[in-house]
Design a protein around this motif. Structure first.
Motif: not given
Length: 340
Positions: A76-81, A100-102
């Protein structure tokens, strides 16, 4: 933002909170790529993110200098939340579903996928989500694939009979994915395997990724031309109508595609044989995959969209469609047989 993690834009499928696209068809700054087929992976984007096993085929197709970041499956990576991870789609080497998780939501964009076993790529992995974006290339009840053991037994018997008669076995198939799956399934003891120049660079990328394939050669590399009469020849469909085919003399020409399930498709294409082989899920496979996600909302991107949306709605799901440009390269995306 309307609350959705993926929306339609003229450039492609867009993730508003993350400010990136998934398989866009117009040039964008940031693109997450599900796989290297040309209707999903296009040149011109500023930055690419794709699954690690796809690096070789992406660079072979889009250029060695591609600004590409790769991500192992499941990491996993996180980009702009937005937390992004890539999971096997079972379609071709390196194919991935995008999770996608947000904001408490989980969406999965599947790209293209196949649930049948395939030794040339990682197996499809169901990913739990609230919203699943699915293809429906073969989204009609008529499409039901045979087990590989039956299919390849039939293919080997065709090749062996031709070899015994001194006739080359020319098999038209898509150069990326389909050709390698055939190579992994046929019996190389029957005779030499010759591939078109469009196929061999992809074979090389598969081998470099650790996929076992039998030896293949270009026709120019065969010193004993008489052996071509026992050969299996893999080539793109366009090559069957070119002067290249004359090098093999007497030959039987077949086509491998899911569209061979349709009556008349082989005849319209002018082929001697048709083998029903696809890198996409069949009707039962599509519905098994969708059910395994647990999604209550399903968005259909391309293929038999109205049929799929109607069927899913009848099953009690919230179903709708995104208008996309996937499948525009018809032969390359395995979406229909070539014209006669």
């Amino acid at each position: 933002m309307n609350g959705d993690l993926v929306v339609q834009r003229p450039e492609g499928l867009y993730c508003p909170p993350g400010d990136f696209y998934i398989d866009p068809w117009r040039p964008v700054g940031r693109a997450v790529i599900t796989h290297a087929h040309a209707d999903h992976a296009r040149v011109g984007h500023g930055h690419y993110l794709a699954a690690t096993p796809s690096e070789g085929v992406l660079r072979a197709r889009l250029g060695r200098e591609l600004n590409l970041m790769t991500l192992p499956y499941g990491e996993r990576i996180t980009h702009h939340g937005v937390t992004v991870s890539l999971h096997p789609a079972g379609h071709v080497l390196g194919s991935a579903q995008v999770r996608l998780e947000c904001g408490g939501q989980v969406w999965v964009a599947s790209g293209d996928y196949k649930v049948a076993p395939d030794p040339t790529c990682a197996a499809f992995e169901p990913v739990r989500c609230e919203v699943f974006i699915t293809e429906s290339t073969f989204g009609l009840p008529i499409y039901r694939w045979l087990p590989d053991e039956e299919l390849f037994a039939d293919m080997n018997a065709w090749w062996a009979a031709n070899a015994a008669a001194g006739r080359a076995s020319v098999l038209a198939c898509y150069s990326f994915g389909k050709a390698q799956r055939i190579l992994a399934g046929v019996d190389p003891a029957i005779g030499p395997i010759v591939v078109h120049g469009a196929v061999e660079p992809l074979n090389r990328a598969y081998r470099e990724a650790g996929v076992a394939l039998p030896p293949t050669a270009l026709v120019t590399d065969i010193p004993d031309k008489a052996s071509l009469r026992r050969a299996l020849v893999l080539c793109p469909p366009s090559a069957t109508a070119s002067t290249w085919l004359r090098r093999f003399g007497d030959s039987s020409v077949a086509f491998a595609s899911g569209w061979m399930q349709l009556r008349g498709a082989r005849r319209r294409g002018g082929y001697d044989r048709g083998f029903v082989l696809s890198d996409h899920a069949d009707w039962p496979g599509l519905h098994r995959a969708i059910a395994a996600t647990g999604a209550s909302r399903v968005i259909v991107t391309h293929g038999s969209v109205p049929v799929m949306v109607r069927h899913l709605t009848e099953q009690g799901l919230r179903a709708e469609a995104f208008a996309t440009e996937y499948g525009d390269d018809r032969i390359e995306a395995d979406l229909e047989p070539p014209a006669a």
